[in-house]
Design an enzyme around this catalytic site. Sequence first.
Site, PDB file in Angstrom:
ATOM      1  N   GLY A  32       0.678   3.275  -7.981  1.00 49.19           N
ATOM      2  CA  GLY A  32       0.998   2.143  -7.580  1.00 49.19           C
ATOM      3  C   GLY A  32       1.458   1.304  -8.862  1.00 49.19           C
ATOM      4  O   GLY A  32       1.587   1.757 -10.147  1.00 49.19           O
ATOM      5  N   LEU A  33       1.531  -0.130  -8.514  1.00 52.82           N
ATOM      6  CA  LEU A  33       2.185  -1.008  -9.510  1.00 52.82           C
ATOM      7  C   LEU A  33       0.990  -1.319 -10.799  1.00 52.82           C
ATOM      8  O   LEU A  33      -0.181  -1.084 -10.494  1.00 52.82           O
ATOM      9  CB  LEU A  33       2.367  -2.288  -8.890  1.00 52.82           C
ATOM     10  CG  LEU A  33       3.685  -2.258  -7.684  1.00 52.82           C
ATOM     11  CD1 LEU A  33       3.477  -3.600  -6.883  1.00 52.82           C
ATOM     12  CD2 LEU A  33       4.935  -2.074  -8.340  1.00 52.82           C
ATOM     13  N   SER A  34       1.750  -1.618 -11.567  1.00 54.48           N
ATOM     14  CA  SER A  34       1.017  -2.026 -12.844  1.00 54.48           C
ATOM     15  C   SER A  34      -0.108  -3.159 -12.319  1.00 54.48           C
ATOM     16  O   SER A  34       0.649  -4.190 -11.585  1.00 54.48           O
ATOM     17  CB  SER A  34       1.901  -2.709 -13.998  1.00 54.48           C
ATOM     18  OG  SER A  34       1.032  -3.221 -14.922  1.00 54.48           O
ATOM     19  N   SER A  36      -2.551  -2.900 -10.375  1.00 56.28           N
ATOM     20  CA  SER A  36      -3.006  -2.699  -8.983  1.00 56.28           C
ATOM     21  C   SER A  36      -4.466  -2.026  -8.848  1.00 56.28           C
ATOM     22  O   SER A  36      -4.966  -2.136  -7.832  1.00 56.28           O
ATOM     23  CB  SER A  36      -2.127  -1.450  -8.169  1.00 56.28           C
ATOM     24  OG  SER A  36      -2.118  -0.213  -8.918  1.00 56.28           O
ATOM     25  N   LYS A  38      -5.368   0.993 -10.419  1.00 54.23           N
ATOM     26  CA  LYS A  38      -5.266   2.780 -10.501  1.00 54.23           C
ATOM     27  C   LYS A  38      -6.331   3.171 -11.592  1.00 54.23           C
ATOM     28  O   LYS A  38      -7.020   4.116 -11.168  1.00 54.23           O
ATOM     29  CB  LYS A  38      -3.900   3.372 -11.228  1.00 54.23           C
ATOM     30  CG  LYS A  38      -2.660   2.807 -10.194  1.00 54.23           C
ATOM     31  CD  LYS A  38      -1.401   3.387 -10.553  1.00 54.23           C
ATOM     32  CE  LYS A  38      -0.989   2.754 -12.040  1.00 54.23           C
ATOM     33  NZ  LYS A  38      -0.916   1.235 -12.074  1.00 54.23           N
ATOM     34  N   SER A  39      -6.130   2.694 -12.927  1.00 56.45           N
ATOM     35  CA  SER A  39      -7.221   3.091 -13.943  1.00 56.45           C
ATOM     36  C   SER A  39      -8.541   2.756 -13.495  1.00 56.45           C
ATOM     37  O   SER A  39      -9.467   3.543 -13.709  1.00 56.45           O
ATOM     38  CB  SER A  39      -6.740   2.483 -15.289  1.00 56.45           C
ATOM     39  OG  SER A  39      -5.354   2.981 -15.728  1.00 56.45           O
ATOM     40  N   SER A 106       4.069   5.975 -12.052  1.00 55.81           N
ATOM     41  CA  SER A 106       4.836   7.131 -11.723  1.00 55.81           C
ATOM     42  C   SER A 106       5.855   6.628 -10.528  1.00 55.81           C
ATOM     43  O   SER A 106       5.727   6.747  -9.317  1.00 55.81           O
ATOM     44  CB  SER A 106       4.335   8.400 -11.123  1.00 55.81           C
ATOM     45  OG  SER A 106       3.121   7.844 -10.310  1.00 55.81           O
TER      46      SER A 106
END
Length: 197
Positions: A32-34, A36, A38-39, A106
Amino acid sequence: MESNLHWHSSFVSKTERQVLKGHKSFVIWFTGLSGSGKSTIANNLERRLYQKGITTYLLDGDNVRHGLNQDLGFNEQDRKENIRRIGEVAKLFVDSGTIVLSAFISPYRLDRDSVRKLLEDNEFIEVFVNCPIEECERRDPKDLYKKVREGEIKEFTGISAPYEAPVNPELVIKTDKDTIEECVDKITNYLLDNGYI
């Protein structure tokens, strides 16, 4: 050119390692986008699995660039190499019987598909962390969008560089609509319902 490299098989199989750990091993690939989430989602999911006694390892985009991939930049070729290396590392972890949580922008579909092809069937779970760019930019946890707008960063995914959203991910989570807990519940339920854990 002929290679003198040969694969040395282990006397302990992946299946035996999985039996020892009491669960299957596979990759959960967050894309996903920065900004979003994810982490954040990956970290909270890892904590949830740890509390269940499940062996995991989190590969995070920023952390990996501090060591293994510190020689790579952010142009298209380096981004592809970044994901290729991560895919190979993730495959080694899966072979060790460990569940890998991989949080990387990615941006290219082909690169994510290449990682999927490294693994066996049902060993790659693509999770699309779908969050509108406006919300990602509002959050801007690393001030990256601000730097893009001020001209400090030239190639930035979603603005001046492409992001190719997954076509058929195993899961889509919407961090602009659901809480962290709800997102983690959704992924955990998927793993339970499909016999992963």
